[in-house]
Scaffold this active site. Structure first.
Site, PDB file in Angstrom:
ATOM      1  N   ASP A  28      -6.330   2.727   7.268  1.00 32.72           N
ATOM      2  CA  ASP A  28      -7.129   1.497   7.336  1.00 32.72           C
ATOM      3  C   ASP A  28      -7.858   1.365   8.677  1.00 32.72           C
ATOM      4  O   ASP A  28      -7.387   1.849   9.704  1.00 32.72           O
ATOM      5  CB  ASP A  28      -6.203   0.292   7.106  1.00 32.72           C
ATOM      6  CG  ASP A  28      -6.972  -0.973   6.793  1.00 32.72           C
ATOM      7  OD1 ASP A  28      -8.140  -0.879   6.355  1.00 32.72           O
ATOM      8  OD2 ASP A  28      -6.420  -2.065   6.993  1.00 32.72           O
ATOM      9  N   TRP A  49     -14.071   0.174  12.690  1.00 32.88           N
ATOM     10  CA  TRP A  49     -14.419   1.243  13.645  1.00 32.88           C
ATOM     11  C   TRP A  49     -15.941   1.417  13.676  1.00 32.88           C
ATOM     12  O   TRP A  49     -16.543   1.516  14.743  1.00 32.88           O
ATOM     13  CB  TRP A  49     -13.744   2.540  13.213  1.00 32.88           C
ATOM     14  CG  TRP A  49     -13.977   3.714  14.100  1.00 32.88           C
ATOM     15  CD1 TRP A  49     -13.208   4.100  15.174  1.00 32.88           C
ATOM     16  CD2 TRP A  49     -15.040   4.687  13.998  1.00 32.88           C
ATOM     17  NE1 TRP A  49     -13.730   5.239  15.740  1.00 32.88           N
ATOM     18  CE2 TRP A  49     -14.858   5.616  15.035  1.00 32.88           C
ATOM     19  CE3 TRP A  49     -16.126   4.842  13.123  1.00 32.88           C
ATOM     20  CZ2 TRP A  49     -15.717   6.702  15.232  1.00 32.88           C
ATOM     21  CZ3 TRP A  49     -16.986   5.915  13.316  1.00 32.88           C
ATOM     22  CH2 TRP A  49     -16.774   6.839  14.362  1.00 32.88           C
ATOM     23  N   ASN A  76      -9.903  -1.874  -4.260  1.00 31.77           N
ATOM     24  CA  ASN A  76     -11.089  -1.515  -3.473  1.00 31.77           C
ATOM     25  C   ASN A  76     -12.386  -1.472  -4.296  1.00 31.77           C
ATOM     26  O   ASN A  76     -13.476  -1.372  -3.734  1.00 31.77           O
ATOM     27  CB  ASN A  76     -10.885  -0.186  -2.726  1.00 31.77           C
ATOM     28  CG  ASN A  76      -9.936  -0.291  -1.545  1.00 31.77           C
ATOM     29  OD1 ASN A  76      -9.214   0.637  -1.229  1.00 31.77           O
ATOM     30  ND2 ASN A  76      -9.937  -1.439  -0.869  1.00 31.77           N
TER      31      ASN A  76
HETATM   32  C1  IPE Z   1      -5.648  -0.721   1.964  1.00 32.01           C
HETATM   33  O1  IPE Z   1      -6.613  -1.182   2.843  1.00 32.01           O
HETATM   34  C2  IPE Z   1      -6.212   0.343   1.060  1.00 32.01           C
HETATM   35  C3  IPE Z   1      -6.587   1.603   1.703  1.00 32.01           C
HETATM   36  C4  IPE Z   1      -6.450   1.901   2.972  1.00 32.01           C
HETATM   37  C5  IPE Z   1      -7.131   2.572   0.817  1.00 32.01           C
HETATM   38  P1  IPE Z   1      -7.505  -2.465   2.514  1.00 32.01           P
HETATM   39  O2  IPE Z   1      -8.452  -2.597   3.665  1.00 32.01           O
HETATM   40  O3  IPE Z   1      -8.071  -2.364   1.170  1.00 32.01           O
HETATM   41  O4  IPE Z   1      -6.416  -3.622   2.526  1.00 32.01           O
HETATM   42  P2  IPE Z   1      -6.554  -5.181   2.841  1.00 32.01           P
HETATM   43  O5  IPE Z   1      -7.696  -5.701   2.023  1.00 32.01           O
HETATM   44  O6  IPE Z   1      -6.821  -5.310   4.298  1.00 32.01           O
HETATM   45  O7  IPE Z   1      -5.230  -5.743   2.475  1.00 32.01           O
HETATM   46  C1  IPE Z   2      -9.859   1.834   4.906  1.00 38.53           C
HETATM   47  O1  IPE Z   2     -10.735   1.262   5.801  1.00 38.53           O
HETATM   48  C2  IPE Z   2     -10.555   2.612   3.824  1.00 38.53           C
HETATM   49  C3  IPE Z   2     -10.495   1.975   2.499  1.00 38.53           C
HETATM   50  C4  IPE Z   2      -9.894   0.859   2.221  1.00 38.53           C
HETATM   51  C5  IPE Z   2     -11.180   2.645   1.411  1.00 38.53           C
HETATM   52  P1  IPE Z   2     -11.456  -0.108   5.498  1.00 38.53           P
HETATM   53  O2  IPE Z   2     -12.768   0.184   4.852  1.00 38.53           O
HETATM   54  O3  IPE Z   2     -10.582  -1.058   4.793  1.00 38.53           O
HETATM   55  O4  IPE Z   2     -11.726  -0.625   6.989  1.00 38.53           O
HETATM   56  P2  IPE Z   2     -11.638  -2.108   7.505  1.00 38.53           P
HETATM   57  O5  IPE Z   2     -10.281  -2.616   7.174  1.00 38.53           O
HETATM   58  O6  IPE Z   2     -12.711  -2.861   6.799  1.00 38.53           O
HETATM   59  O7  IPE Z   2     -11.856  -1.997   8.980  1.00 38.53           O
HETATM   60 MG    MG Z   3      -9.202  -2.385   5.432  1.00 43.62          MG
END
Ligand code: IPE
Ligand code: IPE
Ligand code: MG
Length: 250
Positions: free
Chosen positions: A26, A31, A74
């Site tokens: 995550d 980033w 997602n």
């Molecule tokens: C969890 O991260 C899923 C993955 C890293 C693939 P999310 O960014 O989707 O989770 P929440 O929304 O912060 O709980």
């Molecule tokens: C994790 O990074 C990747 C997926 C959930 C697919 P994020 O895209 O959730 O990154 P943040 O949490 O928005 O920074």
């Molecule tokens: Mg995330």
């Protein structure tokens, strides 16, 4: 071995490196945002981190690395972001088809693959076939794609109910080991250590059955910045934990 369950461990301090590490990858979006880049640039950087950390896990003798790549939730993201993530996965799989045999890396998927594009599914099938020809002791990466812990449990329950209806199973025979055998993770020991970077203190539907006695490690580092030293810190923290599994300290 199929149907094994891992919550009857011996209590005590865990000095060995974990056999199975799971990571919620995550922080890619934040980033990128910090750098004024599109979120997709964060996913690209995150995919590089996955390659690097998988290689490192393999080199230090971890047997299983399970990574959360795309959750059942997602799909709520923009079409552009979803297709960028799927594109990165495709690129990784194309690469894996060419290299996993020589690198001795087995690849496996957790999650419901039915809504995934036929192209990606075909590639996943190909990597599965290659993995089946590699020795069982080889390092294995499990990629969670359209994965949700609740969805995994529901799919397992549906299959068990169907097996009961077909007269192949009896409800009263269901125990931890049998149920584990219905999950995407069948045959794989539960993760000793689950790592979540990016500062969020939750599991977000990750490995809900398997995490029963996992040690949890949280860090503020965003996934694209996560490196070998960070993993070493997580493992050192894990090694300092007192794992009791409900027992008492000797
Ligand atoms: C969890 O991260 C899923 C993955 C890293 C693939 P999310 O960014 O989707 O989770 P929440 O929304 O912060 O709980
Ligand atoms: C994790 O990074 C990747 C997926 C959930 C697919 P994020 O895209 O959730 O990154 P943040 O949490 O928005 O920074
Ligand atoms: Mg995330």
């Amino acid at each position: 071995m199929a149907g094994t369950v891992n919550i009857t461990h011996t209590a005590g301090r865990a000095m060995d490196p974990p056999r199975h590490i799971a990571i919620i990858m995550d922080g890619n979006g934040r980033w990128a945002q910090k750098r004024g880049l599109p979120r997709t640039a964060g996913h690209k950087a995150g995919a590089e981190t996955f390659r690097r950390i998988a290689t490192y896990c393999k080199n230090i003798g971890v047997q299983y690395l399970t990574v959360y790549a795309f959750s059942t939730e997602n799909w709520k993201r923009s079409e552009g972001e979803v297709s960028a993530i799927m594109g990165l996965l495709k690129r990784y799989l194309l690469e894996a088809v060419d290299t996993m045999e020589k690198d001795h890396i087995r690849l496996h998927f957790f999650g419901d693959m039915t809504p995934i594009s036929p192209e990606l599914r075909a590639l996943a099938h190909e990597t599965d076939e290659i993995s089946a020809h590699l020795p069982e002791g080889d390092f294995q990466a499990n990629v969670c794609l359209n994965y949700g812990g609740r969805d995994e449990i529901l799919r397992a329950v549906r299959q068990f109910a169907a097996d009961c209806a077909a007269g192949e199973k009896q409800p009263e025979d269901l125990d931890d080991a049998m149920f584990s055998g219905y999950l995407d993770s069948r045959g794989i020991p539960d993760p000793e250590l689950i790592i979540r970077p990016s500062g969020e203190l939750r599991l977000s539907n990750f490995l809900l059955w398997q995490c029963a006695y996992s040690e949890l490690y949280f860090t503020d580092v965003l996934w694209p910045d996560f490196d070998e030293a960070e993993l070493d810190r997580a493992i050192a923290a894990y090694q300092g934990r007192d794992r009791r599994f409900g027992g008492v300290k000797k």
